[in-house]
Design a protein around this motif. Sequence first.
Motif, short mmCIF file in Angstrom:
data_model
loop_
_atom_site.label_atom_id
_atom_site.label_comp_id
_atom_site.label_asym_id
_atom_site.label_seq_id
_atom_site.Cartn_x
_atom_site.Cartn_y
_atom_site.Cartn_z
N TYR A 169 -7.97 80.54 63.13
CA TYR A 169 -8.20 79.39 62.22
C TYR A 169 -6.50 78.78 61.65
N VAL A 170 -6.32 77.68 62.01
CA VAL A 170 -5.11 77.07 61.61
C VAL A 170 -5.19 76.05 60.45
N GLY A 171 -4.13 76.33 59.41
CA GLY A 171 -4.46 75.20 58.28
C GLY A 171 -3.32 75.44 57.54
N ASP A 172 -3.20 74.44 56.71
CA ASP A 172 -2.03 74.13 55.89
C ASP A 172 -2.09 74.34 54.49
N ALA A 173 -3.03 75.29 54.11
CA ALA A 173 -3.28 75.31 52.60
C ALA A 173 -3.63 76.86 52.50
N ARG A 174 -3.44 77.47 51.37
CA ARG A 174 -3.46 79.00 51.15
C ARG A 174 -5.12 79.03 51.16
N THR A 175 -5.92 78.11 50.79
CA THR A 175 -7.50 78.29 50.92
C THR A 175 -7.76 78.48 52.47
N ASP A 176 -7.12 77.77 53.20
CA ASP A 176 -7.52 78.13 54.72
C ASP A 176 -7.14 79.69 55.36
N ALA A 180 -9.90 82.00 56.48
CA ALA A 180 -9.85 82.70 57.61
C ALA A 180 -10.03 83.88 57.55
N HIS A 181 -9.23 84.83 56.62
CA HIS A 181 -9.41 86.16 56.43
C HIS A 181 -10.89 86.62 56.12
N SER A 182 -11.49 85.79 55.12
CA SER A 182 -12.73 86.13 54.89
C SER A 182 -14.00 86.05 55.77
N ALA A 183 -13.56 85.42 56.91
CA ALA A 183 -14.21 85.22 58.04
C ALA A 183 -14.03 86.14 59.20
N SER A 184 -12.92 87.10 58.97
CA SER A 184 -12.56 87.73 60.15
C SER A 184 -11.82 87.03 61.28
N MET A 185 -11.31 85.72 61.01
CA MET A 185 -10.59 85.28 62.03
C MET A 185 -9.03 85.44 61.90
N LEU A 186 -8.20 85.28 62.86
CA LEU A 186 -6.85 85.43 62.81
C LEU A 186 -6.52 84.06 62.11
N ALA A 187 -5.57 84.29 61.06
CA ALA A 187 -5.37 83.33 60.05
C ALA A 187 -3.78 82.70 60.35
N VAL A 188 -3.56 81.39 60.96
CA VAL A 188 -2.49 80.86 61.22
C VAL A 188 -2.06 79.78 60.09
N ALA A 189 -0.78 79.97 59.26
CA ALA A 189 -0.55 78.73 58.53
C ALA A 189 0.38 77.89 59.27
N HIS A 208 0.22 84.57 60.84
CA HIS A 208 1.34 83.91 61.62
C HIS A 208 1.58 82.85 60.85
N ILE A 209 2.67 82.43 60.91
CA ILE A 209 3.06 81.16 60.32
C ILE A 209 3.85 80.31 61.55
N ILE A 210 3.42 79.16 61.62
CA ILE A 210 3.87 78.17 62.88
C ILE A 210 4.78 77.05 62.09
N ASP A 211 5.76 76.74 62.90
CA ASP A 211 6.82 75.61 62.33
C ASP A 211 6.39 74.20 63.08
N ARG A 212 5.85 74.50 64.28
CA ARG A 212 5.54 73.47 65.09
C ARG A 212 4.03 73.65 65.65
N PRO A 213 3.45 72.40 66.32
CA PRO A 213 2.13 72.95 66.66
C PRO A 213 1.88 73.85 67.88
N GLU A 214 3.15 73.50 68.71
CA GLU A 214 3.29 74.17 70.11
C GLU A 214 3.39 75.68 69.81
N LEU A 216 1.71 77.78 68.33
CA LEU A 216 0.51 78.39 68.42
C LEU A 216 0.36 79.07 69.63
N LEU A 217 1.12 78.70 70.88
CA LEU A 217 0.58 79.00 72.05
C LEU A 217 1.13 80.31 72.28
N ALA A 218 2.29 80.69 71.61
CA ALA A 218 2.79 82.02 71.69
C ALA A 218 2.02 83.02 70.87
N VAL A 219 1.37 82.71 69.87
CA VAL A 219 0.49 83.31 69.30
C VAL A 219 -0.83 83.75 69.92
#
Length: 222
Positions: A169-176, A180-189, A208-214, A216-219
């Motif tokens: 799961y990828v999102g730009d807020a702490r709530t995201d 994701a953690h509560s849902a047992s998904m990998l959490a990416v900021a 993980h934290i990503i600075d560009r959408p691309e 995510l591919l390495a993740v």
Amino acid sequence: MSLQSPFRAVLFDLDGTLLDTAPDLGGAANRLLERDNLPLLSRKVINQTASQGSLALVKAGYGLDLEEAQYQQLRSEFLENYTAHVNDETTYFDGIDTLLDALDRHNIVWGIVTNKPTLYTQQLLEHYPRLASCAVVVCGDTLDVAKPNPAPLLLAANNINIAPENIVYVGDARTDIEAAHSASMLAVAANYGYIPSDDPADTWQGDHIIDRPEDLLAVLGI
């Protein structure tokens, strides 16, 4: 998809993650402020507030000293204004098309889980057929609860028939990240999104934290 990658799906937040909606969200607030002869919100303030919702943008412009009924009236006017200008300046973030192309090539399912209400999500996605045709869309009012509650993410996982531990799961807020953690998904900021200056992404304890959408591919290992 890489044989080493356990991930079969990616779910995205919408505003601040897939689409740069801040110009139109801020525009709705600033048209009200201009009407009322008040100072306009800067793009910096808009970007740092947009993920917190319509009421936060209203309060950023009008301050914190109004009565609750006044805030609700302004919020209603904000939403009317926003829906009339929902896609005037909104665009994909740079790199989103490249990312989605890669996900499709590697047969990774992708969808959207947003706290944006269904009405405004549908109005916006009408302008983005590729997003509208994704595997699943869960909105802020699809259930009785929204993020950071994990239920919307788990509903999306159920709808695409993929186990949460195989989903990013990828999102730009702490709530995201919390959802994701509560849902047992990998959490990416998504650090390129609407990050509050007083709540930086590196404090959210994401995987993980990503600075560009691309990035995510390495993740994903693809």
